[in-house]
Design a protein around this motif. Structure first.
Motif, PDB file in Angstrom:
ATOM      1  N   VAL A 133       0.853  -1.197   0.000  1.00  0.00           N
ATOM      2  CA  VAL A 133       0.000   0.000   0.000  1.00  0.00           C
ATOM      3  C   VAL A 133       0.885   1.243   0.000  1.00  0.00           C
ATOM      4  O   VAL A 133       2.082   1.182   0.312  1.00  0.00           O
ATOM      5  CB  VAL A 133      -0.928   0.029   1.232  1.00  0.00           C
ATOM      6  N   HIS A 134       0.282   2.382  -0.351  1.00  0.00           N
ATOM      7  CA  HIS A 134       0.998   3.656  -0.362  1.00  0.00           C
ATOM      8  C   HIS A 134       1.115   4.211   1.058  1.00  0.00           C
ATOM      9  O   HIS A 134       0.326   3.863   1.947  1.00  0.00           O
ATOM     10  CB  HIS A 134       0.264   4.653  -1.263  1.00  0.00           C
ATOM     11  N   ARG A 135       2.099   5.076   1.259  1.00  0.00           N
ATOM     12  CA  ARG A 135       2.278   5.715   2.573  1.00  0.00           C
ATOM     13  C   ARG A 135       1.034   6.491   2.987  1.00  0.00           C
ATOM     14  O   ARG A 135       0.687   6.550   4.175  1.00  0.00           O
ATOM     15  CB  ARG A 135       3.474   6.669   2.524  1.00  0.00           C
ATOM     16  N   THR A 136       0.362   7.100   1.998  1.00  0.00           N
ATOM     17  CA  THR A 136      -0.837   7.873   2.310  1.00  0.00           C
ATOM     18  C   THR A 136      -1.930   6.993   2.889  1.00  0.00           C
ATOM     19  O   THR A 136      -2.680   7.410   3.785  1.00  0.00           O
ATOM     20  CB  THR A 136      -1.360   8.581   1.043  1.00  0.00           C
ATOM     21  N   SER A 139      -1.028   6.471   6.564  1.00  0.00           N
ATOM     22  CA  SER A 139      -1.265   7.670   7.375  1.00  0.00           C
ATOM     23  C   SER A 139      -2.756   7.924   7.543  1.00  0.00           C
ATOM     24  O   SER A 139      -3.212   8.342   8.608  1.00  0.00           O
ATOM     25  CB  SER A 139      -0.585   8.883   6.728  1.00  0.00           C
ATOM     26  N   ARG A 140      -3.552   7.643   6.498  1.00  0.00           N
ATOM     27  CA  ARG A 140      -4.997   7.839   6.603  1.00  0.00           C
ATOM     28  C   ARG A 140      -5.600   6.882   7.633  1.00  0.00           C
ATOM     29  O   ARG A 140      -6.494   7.262   8.393  1.00  0.00           O
ATOM     30  CB  ARG A 140      -5.645   7.634   5.236  1.00  0.00           C
ATOM     31  N   LEU A 147      -4.276   9.309  15.499  1.00  0.00           N
ATOM     32  CA  LEU A 147      -2.813   9.424  15.531  1.00  0.00           C
ATOM     33  C   LEU A 147      -2.351  10.290  14.369  1.00  0.00           C
ATOM     34  O   LEU A 147      -2.622   9.980  13.209  1.00  0.00           O
ATOM     35  CB  LEU A 147      -2.166   8.040  15.449  1.00  0.00           C
ATOM     36  N   TYR A 148      -1.638  11.390  14.669  1.00  0.00           N
ATOM     37  CA  TYR A 148      -1.166  12.326  13.656  1.00  0.00           C
ATOM     38  C   TYR A 148       0.335  12.559  13.832  1.00  0.00           C
ATOM     39  O   TYR A 148       0.849  12.554  14.961  1.00  0.00           O
ATOM     40  CB  TYR A 148      -1.898  13.667  13.761  1.00  0.00           C
ATOM     41  N   GLY A 149       1.021  12.740  12.714  1.00  0.00           N
ATOM     42  CA  GLY A 149       2.448  13.026  12.780  1.00  0.00           C
ATOM     43  C   GLY A 149       2.691  14.478  13.173  1.00  0.00           C
ATOM     44  O   GLY A 149       2.171  15.400  12.552  1.00  0.00           O
TER      45      GLY A 149
END
Length: 371
Positions: A133-136, A139-140, A147-149
């Motif tokens: 899967v993509h990094r996005t 993160s989503r 949880l947020y960076g």
């Protein structure tokens, strides 16, 4: 000589290409029209009219002709009504997630257990279990569970003995009266660099003007120099602000205290029975310095190590640095002048508020068990 026509193979290839182009255009038009039809949704009123006509005994074909909608749509509306008893649009499943529930829960546990883990590391972990899967996407999935960076804050290293002393300090002073804290003269040193303020600044600019002088923040190597300042304050306002020349040692620190401490206490009307706060820097706790306090009958507040968060003067240092760098000093002389001017402009209300809310800091330390 008679002119020869084009080779047969060339004609065939041209005809094939024309057929391909024609088919491509037809498919584009067909799928475009169908996508428009699929995206169009009949209103609730139209669906209710279909149902009314069906209940009145009309067939699918007559309903389709009367309402100018396709027969398959009429059939679909009536079938849904028969099955669910409503014409309201039901929730649709949508595209299936690329991450399985098990992998998503594993990523959430990993991020909670190791807050410093990177998206690249989690992406490689998902690939190992066969889910690329993509990094996005990762993160989503983390955002959905809160949880947020964020940029990690830099804090002093607290060992167990530090936490113990901080907790003891907070518990012993959390019940102190407001008048007690009003009698404290807070002090500290700080370094201010000429071009060292790292806060983000935004500029409204046009394309290709990023390097124009009006859109940039000037910097020089090694910060362009800096000055060391000693200052103090109480709930009644700011005291003296002194530039430290050269390296600070015990003798220089005592000289600063001799010239500025008692005078600041007098200007702030703290009286003779005030409490002086300083951190546990070796030059502050030197024997000669402690003897000087004893000789002057100055009570020194016992202070836990590694506790800049317990000193409200740190808030004033941040206010000072922000105000000074907004004025963009061009040399160290201007930097010192602007620091003294902005220090004098700090309001008494700001100082009083920091001291008034001090018990909240102690309560936070107790809640964090010395953290």
């Amino acid at each position: 000589m008679t002119q020869k026509g084009p080779p047969v193979c060339n004609l065939i290839s041209v005809q094939i290409q024309l057929l391909r182009d024609g088919l491509r255009c037809w498919l584009r038009e067909y799928w475009g029209a169908n996508s428009i039809m699929k995206s169009k949704e009949h209103t609730r009123q139209v669906r209710n009219m279909v149902l009314e006509k069906f209940k009145a005994g009309l067939g699918y074909k007559k309903i389709s002709q009367a309402l100018n909608i396709s027969r398959s749509t009429v059939q679909s509306i009536i079938r849904k009504w028969k099955e669910y008893g409503t014409t309201v649009n039901l929730p649709r499943q949508g595209r299936p997630p690329k991450l399985t529930g098990r992998t998503r829960r594993s990523l959430i546990r990993e991020a909670a257990k190791r807050p410093m883990v990177t998206l690249d590391e989690m992406q490689r972990a998902t690939a190992q279990v066969g889910e690329t899967v993509h990094r996005t996407t990762i993160s989503r999935a983390l955002h959905k569970c809160g949880l947020y960076g964020r940029v990690a804050r830099r804090k002093p290293l607290l060992k167990e003995n530090h936490k113990k002393s901080r907790l003891q300090f907070a518990r012993s002073h959390v019940e102190d009266t407001a008048n007690m804290w009003k009698k404290v003269l807070w002090s500290d040193e700080t370094k201010i660099e000429l071009f060292g303020h790292n806060a983000k600044r935004y500029a409204w600019r046009r394309n290709n003007t990023a390097h124009h002088s009006e859109n940039t923040i000037p910097t020089v190597k090694y910060g362009g120099g800096s000055i060391m300042l000693w200052g103090c304050f109480s709930s009644a306002g700011t005291g003296k602000l002194v530039k430290v020349d050269g390296k600070m040692d015990g003798a220089k620190y005592r000289a600063i205290l001799e010239e500025n401490l008692l005078e600041s206490a007098k200007d702030l009307r703290l009286g003779r029975r005030f409490t002086f706060q300083q951190d546990n820097d070796p030059k502050h706790k030197a024997r000669a310095t402690m003897e000087w306090f004893k000789k002057k009958n100055i009570h020194v507040l016992e202070w836990p190590s590694q506790s800049p968060d317990l000193n409200p003067i740190e808030n004033l240092w941040q206010d000072l640095k922000t105000a000074v760098h907004k004025r963009s000093p061009s040399n160290l002389t201007e930097l010192e002048l602007f620091c003294k001017e902005e220090w004098a402009r700090i309001s008494v209300t700001r100082c009083a508020k920091l001291v008034e809310t001090y018990p909240k800091r102690l309560a936070a330390v107790i809640a964090a068990k010395g953290g």
